[in-house]
Design a protein around this motif. Structure first.
Motif: not given
Lengths: 132, 132, 132, 132
Positions: B88-89, B95-97, B85, B91-93
């Motif tokens: 995952k966090k 991208q979101l940032q 997890k 990688i995704l944050t």
DNA sequence: GTGGTCTAGACCACC
DNA sequence: GTGGTCTAGACCACA
């Protein structure tokens, strides 16, 4: 301003620099008109070729993020985006969609993703003078 | 499955294909076990070098999105993500940032961005567990 | 397409290339969609460093003059200018004014200058299909 | 004489100064023999490095636009151009061609460009021989 | 001192 | 094969 470079990242070094400047501006850590470190200085600190740093600066200049006065260094430009709203929406939703799709394939549920998104927004909202 | 390729896009062709397969799976348009068009068929339809299609398929196989059985084509793999997890966090944050920072520099306010994000989530929520 | 470079000119080599491509497009010698010579080929022909040619191509790409598909060469983009009219006027009158001022200091009278201007316009007007 | 400098412009500061002096002479605002502000005075007013101003003056002296007598400041030289006509034509048509090509790529039609050109000529025609 | 241009040559991503 | 990235180092224009 201190840069942190991961030479092993697939993201080119010059884009890592661009990312960090843009992020720090968005966070309010770099203010309009503030000067950036010189190309040579940054190159020396990071032990990276000056041309690579120069490329990052050129890229930011052309994006309108900074202004460089030859012989007088670079500084943060006033915020201004010439794009019209439909273009902005297309670009940003495309990026957001990719994140959402990736989240799906990582088996991350929408609640969790939304939570991470909100947390980031809070971080980037601190820069509003009166909010602090 | 029909692919839509923009040859002039800065996004490589093979990644455009990966994007579309992943998106269609996330949208529930492609179901687990469903077969994808063959490499040579797709290459012919899109008038693109077969190597490019093959690269896209290889990439998806590596990511665990599809399974290819030699001689039997490729089909959608069951959803499964081996990442832990925190990875995952991260990688995704990340991208979101990047999206949030870009939005800032395009002078798009957080409300608008959040709205676009929510609209996308709704689209991708239609194919919930019970639909499968 | 053949380039002609003056290495002694004060105008940088990469801009001389940009000038020539833009001129040939305006003259109708290079049509939309037509392919440009590759970077390496041009570099070899002109005995100039490939990076210099690449820089010219990058510049044209960012100006929207050409599109480059990595791995597939560069070609002439459709004509399109996102600038609004007042910006165009400012840029062009600034340039025209400089020419007029220079003409004054060279003691070239306005009739002569106008004549040269008109002759150039005729040359660049030949590219209209039906006019030929 | 008051200079107006845009430090962020891509045009070097010293050339902005040269541009303005030449323009004012062409407009008849600066007459032959008239004195220009001193280097240090200008540097102080504009908050610019004196070397930059000095460079502009040196450039104009070389071009024969002004004459500087040490200790007595600089003044506007009589109009005189030693170039032969074919050289003048080459220089000016080269500049004009660049404007026309740029106009083409900005999608500005020839009528509009001609109109802007004519309007500028009128402005610079007000100070004809008999006015001096 | 600053950034901009050009060269020379390596390696990688893409098609 | 294509163009893109990065390095290393020279020289020039600008302030």
């Amino acid at each position: 301003m201190r840069f942190h470079i991961q030479p092993t990242s697939s993201r080119p070094v010059y884009l890592q620099i661009v990312d960090q400047v843009k992020r720090d501006i968005a966070l309010g850590l770099l203010l309009e008109g503030e000067r950036l470190p010189t190309v040579r200085e940054t190159a020396a600190t990071l032990a990276i070729n000056p041309n690579t740093i120069a490329k990052a600066y050129r890229q930011m200049e052309q994006e309108g993020i900074i202004v460089t006065r030859s012989g007088a260094g670079a500084s943060v430009a006033p915020l201004e985006s010439g794009l019209n709203k439909s273009v902005k929406k297309r670009i940003l939703t495309e990026q957001l969609q990719r994140v959402i799709v990736d989240a799906f394939h990582m088996d991350v549920d929408q609640e969790t993703l939304t939570q991470w998104f909100s947390q980031l927004l809070v971080q980037f909202n601190l820069k509003e003078p009166s909010d602090v």
